[in-house]
Design a protein around this motif. Structure first.
Motif, PDB file in Angstrom:
ATOM      1  N   LEU A   1     -30.174 -60.463   3.756  1.00 34.28           N
ATOM      2  CA  LEU A   1     -29.112 -59.470   3.619  1.00 34.28           C
ATOM      3  C   LEU A   1     -29.693 -58.159   3.080  1.00 34.28           C
ATOM      4  O   LEU A   1     -30.440 -58.152   2.099  1.00 34.28           O
ATOM      5  CB  LEU A   1     -28.027 -59.976   2.670  1.00 34.28           C
ATOM      6  N   ARG A   2     -29.308 -57.051   3.731  1.00 31.21           N
ATOM      7  CA  ARG A   2     -29.776 -55.733   3.311  1.00 31.21           C
ATOM      8  C   ARG A   2     -28.588 -54.780   3.239  1.00 31.21           C
ATOM      9  O   ARG A   2     -27.841 -54.633   4.209  1.00 31.21           O
ATOM     10  CB  ARG A   2     -30.830 -55.195   4.292  1.00 31.21           C
ATOM     11  N   LYS A   3     -28.452 -54.125   2.091  1.00 34.93           N
ATOM     12  CA  LYS A   3     -27.344 -53.173   1.907  1.00 34.93           C
ATOM     13  C   LYS A   3     -27.551 -51.956   2.803  1.00 34.93           C
ATOM     14  O   LYS A   3     -28.671 -51.461   2.972  1.00 34.93           O
ATOM     15  CB  LYS A   3     -27.279 -52.739   0.449  1.00 34.93           C
ATOM     16  N   VAL A   4     -26.448 -51.459   3.408  1.00 35.88           N
ATOM     17  CA  VAL A   4     -26.498 -50.216   4.184  1.00 35.88           C
ATOM     18  C   VAL A   4     -26.460 -49.074   3.177  1.00 35.88           C
ATOM     19  O   VAL A   4     -25.406 -48.709   2.653  1.00 35.88           O
ATOM     20  CB  VAL A   4     -25.321 -50.131   5.178  1.00 35.88           C
ATOM     21  N   ALA A   5     -27.632 -48.512   2.879  1.00 34.78           N
ATOM     22  CA  ALA A   5     -27.763 -47.552   1.775  1.00 34.78           C
ATOM     23  C   ALA A   5     -26.999 -46.259   2.013  1.00 34.78           C
ATOM     24  O   ALA A   5     -26.613 -45.574   1.061  1.00 34.78           O
ATOM     25  CB  ALA A   5     -29.247 -47.241   1.541  1.00 34.78           C
ATOM     26  N   SER A   6     -26.755 -45.910   3.276  1.00 35.68           N
ATOM     27  CA  SER A   6     -26.123 -44.624   3.578  1.00 35.68           C
ATOM     28  C   SER A   6     -24.598 -44.655   3.449  1.00 35.68           C
ATOM     29  O   SER A   6     -23.942 -43.624   3.579  1.00 35.68           O
ATOM     30  CB  SER A   6     -26.491 -44.187   4.995  1.00 35.68           C
ATOM     31  N   VAL A   7     -24.031 -45.845   3.211  1.00 40.39           N
ATOM     32  CA  VAL A   7     -22.566 -45.977   3.128  1.00 40.39           C
ATOM     33  C   VAL A   7     -22.190 -46.472   1.733  1.00 40.39           C
ATOM     34  O   VAL A   7     -22.771 -47.460   1.247  1.00 40.39           O
ATOM     35  CB  VAL A   7     -22.042 -46.957   4.206  1.00 40.39           C
ATOM     36  N   PRO A   8     -21.231 -45.822   1.070  1.00 38.98           N
ATOM     37  CA  PRO A   8     -20.839 -46.243  -0.274  1.00 38.98           C
ATOM     38  C   PRO A   8     -19.980 -47.501  -0.230  1.00 38.98           C
ATOM     39  O   PRO A   8     -19.527 -47.919   0.846  1.00 38.98           O
ATOM     40  CB  PRO A   8     -20.021 -45.060  -0.784  1.00 38.98           C
ATOM     41  N   PRO A   9     -19.755 -48.139  -1.374  1.00 38.99           N
ATOM     42  CA  PRO A   9     -18.793 -49.248  -1.405  1.00 38.99           C
ATOM     43  C   PRO A   9     -17.440 -48.803  -0.869  1.00 38.99           C
ATOM     44  O   PRO A   9     -16.993 -47.685  -1.144  1.00 38.99           O
ATOM     45  CB  PRO A   9     -18.712 -49.596  -2.901  1.00 38.99           C
ATOM     46  N   ILE A  10     -16.819 -49.675  -0.087  1.00 42.07           N
ATOM     47  CA  ILE A  10     -15.508 -49.358   0.497  1.00 42.07           C
ATOM     48  C   ILE A  10     -14.450 -49.933  -0.433  1.00 42.07           C
ATOM     49  O   ILE A  10     -14.176 -51.132  -0.415  1.00 42.07           O
ATOM     50  CB  ILE A  10     -15.398 -49.937   1.926  1.00 42.07           C
ATOM     51  N   ASP A  11     -13.894 -49.081  -1.287  1.00 41.62           N
ATOM     52  CA  ASP A  11     -12.983 -49.545  -2.337  1.00 41.62           C
ATOM     53  C   ASP A  11     -11.523 -49.610  -1.901  1.00 41.62           C
ATOM     54  O   ASP A  11     -10.690 -50.135  -2.629  1.00 41.62           O
ATOM     55  CB  ASP A  11     -13.097 -48.633  -3.563  1.00 41.62           C
TER      56      ASP A  11
END
Length: 381
Positions: free
Chosen positions: A46-56
């Protein structure tokens, strides 16, 4: 620079960007959860999509996902809390989507299925897979493995191989359709649960009246589905089906679980007559980053295997497999050894996935001893 929630594009555009990214980064999966940034699974990690912030915002998440959810599925989501469907992206890739409710919020796990149907070579499958398709025109072939083990891709390769070599009528029953086949020599009818037919049992009750030569059942998940598969296999059809189990012995246990104990003798007799092979696979991370390779356990229904099935001697099957490599059978240990020898996977990785570390160590020592003996013989000549 990271964007904030207020800088995110419109939900439908954001959804398409993330789907396009799975293709760009060769990700197998996309995970969407409220309060988290999106994650891709690349090479099993699993790798975080660094260019997108958490979708709150759950409203934003719902708008994203509803842009790809078929309208007829929304009621099922509201009623059952989860839905499965397929979606074709702008890149031509198909996606197998599961949208589910968690703590009142909409989450999703989306698997990318390549638009191009892979070949045996591209999937790194053992030669027995191709040999089976060349030699088998009736009976049941089960492809088994845990979720994410490549069953769908393997079956697609096998069916497309048939499509290139034989004039047949192929009917698939899938939930959802994951690969779209282009007719070559075969004529192919693909039916999707929830869109073309309400359920597997309803589809399978009518299937033999639709004049199939080959039947592909997306998942043998209950008594009715398994009964239909066995009956079709016994009446001269070639049947492919999947089971979510980890090895060959578990395949028999799972099949028998669907039937009362007083029917087990009949089901065992039916399997002994109609089964052609069980192909169980696991995906192993490769030496090259992002690559995965299948380790396979292959059972061919020889006369010895038929007797073991009938006589409830399933526990003997691993030993039969280990001793029958000359007949095309393959144990997980033998498969791991082959992957190590071809320098596809690390020895330490193989040890992590080996069903028996001792057996793998012993097999590797045997190979080293044979190689040293050969070198010694060459030197003395």
């Amino acid at each position: 620079m990271h964007m904030s929630m207020t800088q995110l594009p419109p939900p439908a555009e954001a959804m398409q960007n993330l789907l396009n990214g799975t293709t760009q980064f060769l990700a197998s999966d996309l995970h969407l959860k409220v309060h988290y940034a999106p994650y891709y699974r690349v090479g099993g990690l699993l790798r975080k999509v660094a260019s997108v912030p958490p979708i709150d915002s759950n409203d934003y998440m719902e708008a994203m996902l509803k842009s790809i959810i078929p309208t007829h599925k929304l009621h099922d989501y509201e009623t059952n809390g989860s839905i499965d469907f397929s979606y074709r992206g702008a890149t031509g890739d198909r996606f197998r989507c599961n949208v589910y409710r968690s703590m009142g919020e909409m989450h999703a796990a989306i698997r990318r299925v390549q638009n191009k149907i892979p070949t045996y070579a591209e999937l790194n499958l053992a030669p027995i897979y191709e040999k089976l398709i060349h030699e088998t025109r009736e009976g049941l072939i089960c492809v088994t493995g845990v979720t994410g083990s490549g069953k769908s891709s393997t079956l697609a390769a096998m069916i497309d191989h048939l499509n290139h070599i034989e004039a047949m009528h192929v009917i698939t029953v899938e939930d959802p359709i994951e690969y779209s086949f282009t007719p070559k020599k075969c004529i192919i009818s693909q039916r999707e649960i929830g869109l073309d037919v309400p359920s597997f049992p309803i589809a399978l009750r009518a299937i033999v009246r639709e004049d199939p030569d080959t039947i592909f059942i997306g998942e043998m998940r209950d008594r009715e589905t398994l009964t239909a598969a066995l009956q079709a296999a016994e009446t001269g059809h070639l049947v492919f089906g999947t089971l979510h189990v980890g090895d060959v012995v578990q395949s028999f246990n799972r099949i028998l679980e669907f039937f009362p104990r007083n029917e087990h003798a009949f089901i065992r007799s039916s399997m002994a007559n109609s089964l052609r092979a069980i192909l169980c696979q696991r995906l192993i991370p490769g030496i090259e980053q992002g690559k995965v390779y299948p380790a396979s356990e292959v059972l061919i229904n020889t006369p010895v295997v038929k007797d073991k099935i009938r006589n409830e001697e399933d526990e003997d099957l691993p030993a039969v497999i280990a001793q029958s490599e000359h007949e095309g059978m393959l144990s997980f240990t033998q498969s791991l050894v082959q992957l190590i020898e071809k320098e596809r996977i690390h020895y330490d990785t193989a040890m992590e996935y080996a069903p028996s570390r001792e057996a793998l160590q012993s097999a590797m020592k045997g190979i080293k001893a044979s190689a040293q003996s050969l070198v010694s013989r060459i030197r003395t000549k």
